[in-house]
Design a protein around this motif. Sequence first.
Motif, short mmCIF file in Angstrom:
data_model
loop_
_atom_site.label_atom_id
_atom_site.label_comp_id
_atom_site.label_asym_id
_atom_site.label_seq_id
_atom_site.Cartn_x
_atom_site.Cartn_y
_atom_site.Cartn_z
N ASP A 26 -143.22 92.09 33.64
CA ASP A 26 -143.28 92.27 32.13
C ASP A 26 -143.46 92.49 30.67
OD1 ASP A 26 -140.86 93.39 33.93
OD2 ASP A 26 -140.00 91.37 33.49
N THR A 28 -143.02 92.66 26.79
CA THR A 28 -141.94 93.02 25.90
C THR A 28 -142.57 93.55 24.92
OG1 THR A 28 -141.19 90.32 26.36
CG2 THR A 28 -140.46 91.17 24.48
N VAL A 29 -141.58 94.70 24.05
CA VAL A 29 -141.97 95.02 22.60
C VAL A 29 -140.98 94.95 21.58
CG1 VAL A 29 -141.83 98.11 22.23
CG2 VAL A 29 -142.56 96.74 24.56
N TYR A 30 -140.73 94.60 21.32
CA TYR A 30 -140.05 94.48 19.99
C TYR A 30 -139.39 95.44 18.77
CZ TYR A 30 -140.59 90.30 21.97
OH TYR A 30 -140.52 88.28 22.57
N PHE A 31 -138.86 95.62 18.47
CA PHE A 31 -138.49 95.99 17.53
C PHE A 31 -138.13 95.53 16.07
CE2 PHE A 31 -137.99 99.02 21.28
CZ PHE A 31 -138.85 99.63 21.37
N GLY A 34 -134.44 92.28 15.30
CA GLY A 34 -134.04 91.54 16.67
C GLY A 34 -134.34 92.75 17.66
N THR A 35 -134.05 93.53 18.18
CA THR A 35 -133.83 94.51 18.97
C THR A 35 -135.56 94.46 20.15
OG1 THR A 35 -134.02 95.85 18.59
CG2 THR A 35 -132.44 95.29 17.84
N TYR A 36 -135.26 94.27 21.02
CA TYR A 36 -136.51 93.89 22.05
C TYR A 36 -136.60 94.81 23.29
CZ TYR A 36 -134.46 90.22 24.67
OH TYR A 36 -133.62 89.54 25.70
N TRP A 37 -137.84 95.50 23.85
CA TRP A 37 -137.74 95.86 26.02
C TRP A 37 -138.36 95.21 26.01
CZ3 TRP A 37 -140.43 100.42 27.20
CH2 TRP A 37 -140.32 101.17 27.92
N ARG A 38 -137.32 94.95 27.73
CA ARG A 38 -138.48 94.16 28.12
C ARG A 38 -139.03 94.99 29.51
NH1 ARG A 38 -137.63 88.26 29.53
NH2 ARG A 38 -139.10 88.54 27.19
N VAL A 44 -144.26 100.47 30.06
CA VAL A 44 -144.52 100.48 28.39
C VAL A 44 -145.53 101.55 27.98
CG1 VAL A 44 -145.23 99.24 26.34
CG2 VAL A 44 -143.59 98.21 28.54
#
Length: 105
Positions: A26, A28-31, A34-38, A44
């Motif tokens: 996995d 993790t992309v941080y936006f 505080g939102t992120y996408w794992r 990705v």
Amino acid sequence: MKYLLWLLKAAIFFTLFAFALNNQHDATVYFFFGTYWRAPLVLVVLAAFTGGLVVGALGMLPGWWKHRSAATRPAAAREVAPPGPTPAAPVPPTTDLPAVRQHGL
């Protein structure tokens, strides 16, 4: 030659397939805010590649539309540039290169 191209395509496919199998952990992309996408790293990278293709195509759309509208206008309505000075004699080619073929969209 046809078999060589198929061999090259197969080599590229198996290289990308091995890349996908080796990068299943996995990421993790941080936006912002505080939102992120794992997701798996392969997804990705694929999403970044697809996003780049979309942004590139959208950036080229205005030029495509301009050339398309210019090509569909009648010849009489097209803007004609004023004639410029013409050379006295054509310049002979200095090399034996073939003429460049023009292409259109």
